[in-house]
Design an enzyme around this catalytic site. Structure first.
Site, PDB file in Angstrom:
ATOM      1  N   LEU A  56     -13.118   3.744   7.286  1.00  0.00           N
ATOM      2  CA  LEU A  56     -11.716   3.909   6.943  1.00  0.00           C
ATOM      3  C   LEU A  56     -11.635   4.040   5.427  1.00  0.00           C
ATOM      4  O   LEU A  56     -12.107   3.171   4.695  1.00  0.00           O
ATOM      5  CB  LEU A  56     -10.898   2.705   7.431  1.00  0.00           C
ATOM      6  CG  LEU A  56      -9.377   2.840   7.495  1.00  0.00           C
ATOM      7  CD1 LEU A  56      -8.978   3.998   8.404  1.00  0.00           C
ATOM      8  CD2 LEU A  56      -8.761   1.547   7.994  1.00  0.00           C
ATOM      9  N   ASP A  57     -11.064   5.143   4.940  1.00  0.00           N
ATOM     10  CA  ASP A  57     -11.010   5.413   3.506  1.00  0.00           C
ATOM     11  C   ASP A  57     -10.331   4.274   2.745  1.00  0.00           C
ATOM     12  O   ASP A  57      -9.446   3.600   3.285  1.00  0.00           O
ATOM     13  CB  ASP A  57     -10.242   6.710   3.235  1.00  0.00           C
ATOM     14  CG  ASP A  57     -10.989   7.949   3.711  1.00  0.00           C
ATOM     15  OD1 ASP A  57     -12.209   7.853   3.904  1.00  0.00           O
ATOM     16  OD2 ASP A  57     -10.349   8.996   3.880  1.00  0.00           O
ATOM     17  N   PRO A  58     -10.696   4.070   1.467  1.00  0.00           N
ATOM     18  CA  PRO A  58     -10.042   3.025   0.665  1.00  0.00           C
ATOM     19  C   PRO A  58      -8.525   3.177   0.604  1.00  0.00           C
ATOM     20  O   PRO A  58      -7.805   2.169   0.597  1.00  0.00           O
ATOM     21  CB  PRO A  58     -10.676   3.205  -0.721  1.00  0.00           C
ATOM     22  CG  PRO A  58     -12.019   3.795  -0.450  1.00  0.00           C
ATOM     23  CD  PRO A  58     -11.825   4.690   0.734  1.00  0.00           C
ATOM     24  N   ALA A  60      -6.636   4.202   2.880  1.00  0.00           N
ATOM     25  CA  ALA A  60      -6.055   3.976   4.207  1.00  0.00           C
ATOM     26  C   ALA A  60      -6.059   2.488   4.542  1.00  0.00           C
ATOM     27  O   ALA A  60      -6.901   1.722   4.071  1.00  0.00           O
ATOM     28  CB  ALA A  60      -6.833   4.745   5.263  1.00  0.00           C
TER      29      ALA A  60
END
Length: 306
Positions: A56-58, A60
């Site tokens: 999960l992207d930073p 997000a």
């Protein structure tokens, strides 16, 4: 006679690592990387082994399933599951990263109407071809695409087939829209925003992103970082990742064979003849495998003290 001095703990002494088996369904906050989130959970529980099921992207927030110990053997079952997101698209600009972290590469004054958005969403559902963002973890000749892009190299990624089950517009305020998505493995929500903006002729990028479901895990299962070390209920059982496949109960003798990697014959009218199942003995997870003509062949065996 000299006075005995108390012994000091060695500098940097840490609690002993222990065997922890199960799942932490973390509600990751914005700004934290998935790798850091795993490290925080692992340290909070003094666990020997941990990993996550889907980066999960930073930028997000939302569901980040973290597997501990024997649960790492069930990570593929979670990663292959369906995912759900709620995301905000900012209209009028496209960026290098397809989100707010990148530089703006093109702008437009045109903004979409809600009816236009709803008319175009069906074009991006079903089995579609999607070009991943240039800043993604996909490997090109052994290098991550985002590393090549950061070095200024022109990254040409090939379209991939992805499955998008549902896209729904839930709010629109002129220059921003909130959209819900249900999709399969490998789908990039940033690419949905980019491609939808291009199709509408108004350009777009992700301004906010939250993941609300990964496989069998939803926001209802999620806990915060603070809950991890203080709430015993935060740790879910290993088999929580297997809720979407059938289970069968086996005898102790059968469990012994499965744990040695040997197949067993399933008997009885209700025994499955084919398909993937997981086996338990006295309520303890023993193995996951495939049933072929009434014979269970184990592919993953678990050491949970059965």
């Amino acid at each position: 006679m000299s006075e005995e001095r108390p012994q000091r703990r060695p500098h940097g002494d840490r609690p002993k690592k222990r065997d922890v088996n199960g799942w932490i369904i973390l509600d990751k906050g914005v700004g934290m990387t998935s790798t850091h989130a795993v490290a925080v959970v692992k340290r909070g529980l003094s666990a020997k082994k941990a990993g996550h099921a889907g980066t999960l992207d930073p930028l997000a927030s939302g569901i980040l399933p973290i597997a501990l110990g024997e649960a790492t053997k069930t990570v593929p079952f979670v990663m292959d599951g369906r995912k759900s997101y709620v995301f905000t698209v900012a209209w009028g600009a496209e960026t290098t990263t397809d989100d707010t972290e990148g530089e703006v590469v093109e702008r437009t004054d045109r903004l979409p109407d809600p009816s236009d958005i709803e008319d175009f969403l069906p074009r991006f559902t079903g089995s579609i071809q999607q070009v991943p963002p240039r800043f993604s973890a996909i490997k090109i000749a052994g290098e991550r695409a985002y590393d090549l892009a950061r070095d200024g190299e022109v990254v040409e990624l090939q379209p991939r087939t992805v499955e998008i089950d549902r896209l729904a517009l839930v709010h629109h305020d002129g220059n921003r829209s909130i959209i819900e998505a249900d999709c399969g493995k490998g789908t990039y929500v940033r690419a949905i925003a980019r491609d939808l903006g291009r199709a509408l002729g108004c350009l777009g990028h992700i301004a906010a992103l939250r993941r609300t479901r990964v496989g069998p895990f939803t926001e209802h299962d999620a806990v915060t970082v603070d809950d991890v070390a203080t709430d015993p209920a935060a740790l879910r059982p290993v088999e929580a990742a297997l809720s979407e496949i059938p289970s069968i109960a086996v005898s102790r003798d059968m469990a012994g064979r499965l744990m040695r990697g040997q197949s067993i014959i399933l008997r009885g009218r209700e025994a499955p003849l084919s398909g993937k199942v997981y086996a338990t003995c006295n309520g303890v997870l023993i193995a996951v495998g495939d049933v072929e003509r009434g014979e269970l062949v184990p592919h993953r065996v678990f050491n949970l003290g059965a």
